[in-house]
Enzyme design. Structure first.
Site, PDB file in Angstrom:
ATOM      1  N   SER A 203      34.768  28.584  41.128  1.00  0.00           N
ATOM      2  CA  SER A 203      34.999  29.176  42.442  1.00  0.00           C
ATOM      3  C   SER A 203      34.281  30.519  42.586  1.00  0.00           C
ATOM      4  O   SER A 203      34.206  31.068  43.673  1.00  0.00           O
ATOM      5  CB  SER A 203      36.488  29.280  42.769  1.00  0.00           C
ATOM      6  OG  SER A 203      37.081  30.235  41.971  1.00  0.00           O
ATOM      7  N   ALA A 235      43.433  34.752  39.061  1.00  0.00           N
ATOM      8  CA  ALA A 235      43.222  33.959  37.840  1.00  0.00           C
ATOM      9  C   ALA A 235      42.604  32.581  38.155  1.00  0.00           C
ATOM     10  O   ALA A 235      42.888  32.024  39.220  1.00  0.00           O
ATOM     11  CB  ALA A 235      44.569  33.760  37.140  1.00  0.00           C
ATOM     12  N   GLY A 237      39.780  34.047  37.287  1.00  0.00           N
ATOM     13  CA  GLY A 237      38.951  35.251  37.371  1.00  0.00           C
ATOM     14  C   GLY A 237      37.538  35.070  37.918  1.00  0.00           C
ATOM     15  O   GLY A 237      36.713  35.967  37.769  1.00  0.00           O
ATOM     16  N   GLY A 238      37.270  33.946  38.548  1.00  0.00           N
ATOM     17  CA  GLY A 238      35.909  33.708  39.064  1.00  0.00           C
ATOM     18  C   GLY A 238      35.472  34.733  40.105  1.00  0.00           C
ATOM     19  O   GLY A 238      34.331  35.220  40.069  1.00  0.00           O
ATOM     20  N   ASP A 274      53.203  40.097  42.342  1.00  0.00           N
ATOM     21  CA  ASP A 274      53.150  39.180  43.475  1.00  0.00           C
ATOM     22  C   ASP A 274      52.075  39.667  44.457  1.00  0.00           C
ATOM     23  O   ASP A 274      52.217  40.745  45.060  1.00  0.00           O
ATOM     24  CB  ASP A 274      54.526  39.146  44.155  1.00  0.00           C
ATOM     25  CG  ASP A 274      54.544  38.161  45.319  1.00  0.00           C
ATOM     26  OD1 ASP A 274      53.481  37.581  45.630  1.00  0.00           O
ATOM     27  OD2 ASP A 274      55.626  37.972  45.910  1.00  0.00           O
ATOM     28  N   ASP A 290      42.675  34.461  47.266  1.00  0.00           N
ATOM     29  CA  ASP A 290      42.470  33.015  47.072  1.00  0.00           C
ATOM     30  C   ASP A 290      43.796  32.348  46.707  1.00  0.00           C
ATOM     31  O   ASP A 290      43.829  31.347  45.999  1.00  0.00           O
ATOM     32  CB  ASP A 290      41.421  32.821  45.957  1.00  0.00           C
ATOM     33  CG  ASP A 290      40.848  31.406  45.922  1.00  0.00           C
ATOM     34  OD1 ASP A 290      41.004  30.673  46.921  1.00  0.00           O
ATOM     35  OD2 ASP A 290      40.240  31.032  44.903  1.00  0.00           O
ATOM     36  N   LYS A 319      43.864  27.729  53.109  1.00  0.00           N
ATOM     37  CA  LYS A 319      43.977  26.327  52.675  1.00  0.00           C
ATOM     38  C   LYS A 319      44.510  25.530  53.861  1.00  0.00           C
ATOM     39  O   LYS A 319      45.528  25.911  54.462  1.00  0.00           O
ATOM     40  CB  LYS A 319      44.934  26.201  51.485  1.00  0.00           C
ATOM     41  CG  LYS A 319      44.727  27.257  50.395  1.00  0.00           C
ATOM     42  CD  LYS A 319      43.452  27.083  49.590  1.00  0.00           C
ATOM     43  CE  LYS A 319      43.241  28.255  48.630  1.00  0.00           C
ATOM     44  NZ  LYS A 319      41.958  28.243  47.939  1.00  0.00           N
TER      45      LYS A 319
HETATM   46  N1  SAM Z   1      39.858  32.919  42.890  1.00  0.00           N
HETATM   47  C1  SAM Z   1      40.268  32.447  41.592  1.00  0.00           C
HETATM   48  C2  SAM Z   1      39.040  32.301  40.735  1.00  0.00           C
HETATM   49  O1  SAM Z   1      37.921  32.503  41.237  1.00  0.00           O
HETATM   50  O2  SAM Z   1      39.167  32.026  39.533  1.00  0.00           O
HETATM   51  C3  SAM Z   1      41.049  31.158  41.686  1.00  0.00           C
HETATM   52  C4  SAM Z   1      42.388  31.359  42.321  1.00  0.00           C
HETATM   53  S1  SAM Z   1      43.453  29.979  42.238  1.00  0.00           S
HETATM   54  C5  SAM Z   1      42.828  28.939  43.485  1.00  0.00           C
HETATM   55  C6  SAM Z   1      44.908  30.572  42.934  1.00  0.00           C
HETATM   56  C7  SAM Z   1      45.638  31.598  42.099  1.00  0.00           C
HETATM   57  O3  SAM Z   1      46.638  32.202  42.910  1.00  0.00           O
HETATM   58  C8  SAM Z   1      46.366  31.040  40.889  1.00  0.00           C
HETATM   59  O4  SAM Z   1      45.892  31.637  39.716  1.00  0.00           O
HETATM   60  C9  SAM Z   1      47.841  31.416  41.114  1.00  0.00           C
HETATM   61  O5  SAM Z   1      48.477  31.852  39.920  1.00  0.00           O
HETATM   62  C10 SAM Z   1      47.708  32.568  42.070  1.00  0.00           C
HETATM   63  N2  SAM Z   1      48.877  32.840  42.907  1.00  0.00           N
HETATM   64  C11 SAM Z   1      49.650  31.976  43.598  1.00  0.00           C
HETATM   65  N3  SAM Z   1      50.627  32.647  44.252  1.00  0.00           N
HETATM   66  C12 SAM Z   1      50.442  33.966  43.958  1.00  0.00           C
HETATM   67  C13 SAM Z   1      51.101  35.164  44.329  1.00  0.00           C
HETATM   68  N4  SAM Z   1      52.147  35.158  45.164  1.00  0.00           N
HETATM   69  N5  SAM Z   1      50.632  36.326  43.847  1.00  0.00           N
HETATM   70  C14 SAM Z   1      49.566  36.360  43.014  1.00  0.00           C
HETATM   71  N6  SAM Z   1      48.909  35.258  42.632  1.00  0.00           N
HETATM   72  C15 SAM Z   1      49.344  34.082  43.096  1.00  0.00           C
END
Ligand code: SAM
Length: 369
Positions: A203, A235, A237-238, A274, A290, A319
């Site tokens: 990503s 996470a 981390g992209g 959060d 994301d 989304k």
């Molecule tokens: N942009 C990321 C990358 O490039 O690697 C990928 C992100 S992934 C699609 C979505 C992330 O959102 C997940 O790691 C998940 O743990 C996190 N997430 C979901 N709800 C969250 C929240 N309320 N606060 C922080 N992170 C959250």
């Protein structure tokens, strides 16, 4: 006038709405033909000046159409009585060149395109073979300008005029042209980006495509070393990697772990918090998000960040639900507009389904400096 738009397979209905909205902005009706999962839409527009259509695409930018061109078609390339065995040797170049000649306006680039589907990709060999031959003919006729495009560049120059030949199959073609913002800087709207080995997720390419799409030539001024960013839902981390790679100091907010070198990058601070509640102590240059959540919730969150001045610019994913996806995007756009204008903030908002987006769109929201 015929308009052809490339899109992600499965988003033909949304792309037809894009074209209908742009046509309506130009004051004409659009009759769209969509085939589910074909990855393209053909629209027949009422009598329209090309210049007006291009302006309509700038005023009412498509959200789901990746690449749009206006021209003519379908042109029959292979007569129906030809057997399959004879098709390989058929002269497709002559009718294509004749159709382009009827458009009668020289261009800088020629793109022979096909649909972004498994069936469509079967046209790639034919498209490659045709490109050199059509190019030769067009140059002889003065329809293709001499300056050869730099085929290796990921970013085709924005202001070049492009000639499109679209092969929905081996027997027919649509031809047309696009220029600047009224089309895409990439053939079929597909950026050829190299995956950086050190980035922890694919990503990362989505963020690169978003930066090129939304910032264009101003990218290096608007995102540069020394800036500060918050990456929500970071996470593995992209996106964080991409920002830190550009010298940006990043607060990566996610309960999940960062992976690879980004986890120990001195420019990156990982907060297990959060992301829907986190706020920085002072304004940051960028917030990216994301998080997989209800689109309206993310849209409102990002609008709050920009309206309150917590960040100057935001890039985020929305989304999409399974149904009524266009309505949902419009609802998000309305909510963002309402929030920032209530705060008296002058902001720019752009929303696109990028090539690297799946069932989602990417948005750019920025305070106007
Ligand atoms: N942009 C990321 C990358 O490039 O690697 C990928 C992100 S992934 C699609 C979505 C992330 O959102 C997940 O790691 C998940 O743990 C996190 N997430 C979901 N709800 C969250 C929240 N309320 N606060 C922080 N992170 C959250």
């Amino acid at each position: 006038m015929i308009v052809v738009a490339h899109c992600r397979a499965g988003f033909e209905g949304e792309t037809a709405i894009d074209l209908t909205r742009a046509a309506s902005a130009a004051g004409v009706d659009a009759k769209c033909t969509t085939v589910v999962n074909s990855a393209y839409v053909v629209a027949l527009l009422g009598a329209l000046d090309l210049r007006r259509w291009r302006q309509a695409l700038v005023d009412m930018p498509p959200i789901f159409a990746r690449s749009v061109f206006a021209g003519s078609g379908p042109h029959v390339l292979v007569a129906a009585e030809h057997t399959k065995g004879q098709r390989g040797g058929a002269d497709r170049v002559t009718p294509i060149v004749a159709a382009i000649e009827a458009l009668a306006s020289p261009a800088s680039d020629l793109w022979v395109e096909f649909a972004d589907t498994n069936d469509g990709k079967e046209m790639s060999t034919l498209a490659r073979a045709l490109t050199a031959r059509i190019e030769g003919e067009l140059r002889r006729r003065g329809l293709l300008l001499a300056s050869a495009p730099n085929a290796k560049s990921a970013i085709a120059p924005r202001n070049r005029k492009r000639l499109h030949v679209f092969l929905p199959d081996g027997a027919t073609a649509y031809v047309g042209s696009s220029i600047g913002e009224s089309g895409s800087p990439w053939p079929m709207g597909i950026p050829r980006l190299k995956m950086p080995h050190a980035a922890p997720s694919r990503s990362t390419l989505k963020l690169v495509e978003a930066l090129i799409t939304f910032l264009g030539d101003s990218e290096t001024a608007k995102l540069r070393a020394g800036m500060r960013a918050v990456d929500l839902g970071a996470a593995p981390g992209g996106w964080t990697w991409q920002l830190a790679h550009r010298g940006v100091r990043v607060t990566a907010v996610d309960n999940g772990p960062l992976k690879g070198e980004v986890a120990s990058d001195p420019l990156v601070t990982h907060l297990r918090s959060d992301g829907l509640r986190f706020r920085p102590k002072r304004q940051v240059d960028w917030v990216t998000c994301d998080i997989v959540e209800q689109p309206l919730r993310i849209a409102t969150l990002m609008a709050d960040w920009i309206a309150d001045g917590a960040a100057r610019r935001a890039l985020f994913n929305l989304k999409l639900p399974m149904k009524r996806r266009y309505d949902e995007v419009l609802r998000c756009i309305d909510a963002i507009d309402a929030r920032v204008s209530r705060a008296g903030v002058d902001a720019t908002l752009r929303v696109r389904q990028l090539y690297h987006d799946r069932a989602e769109v990417t948005a750019y929201l920025a305070r106007v400096d």
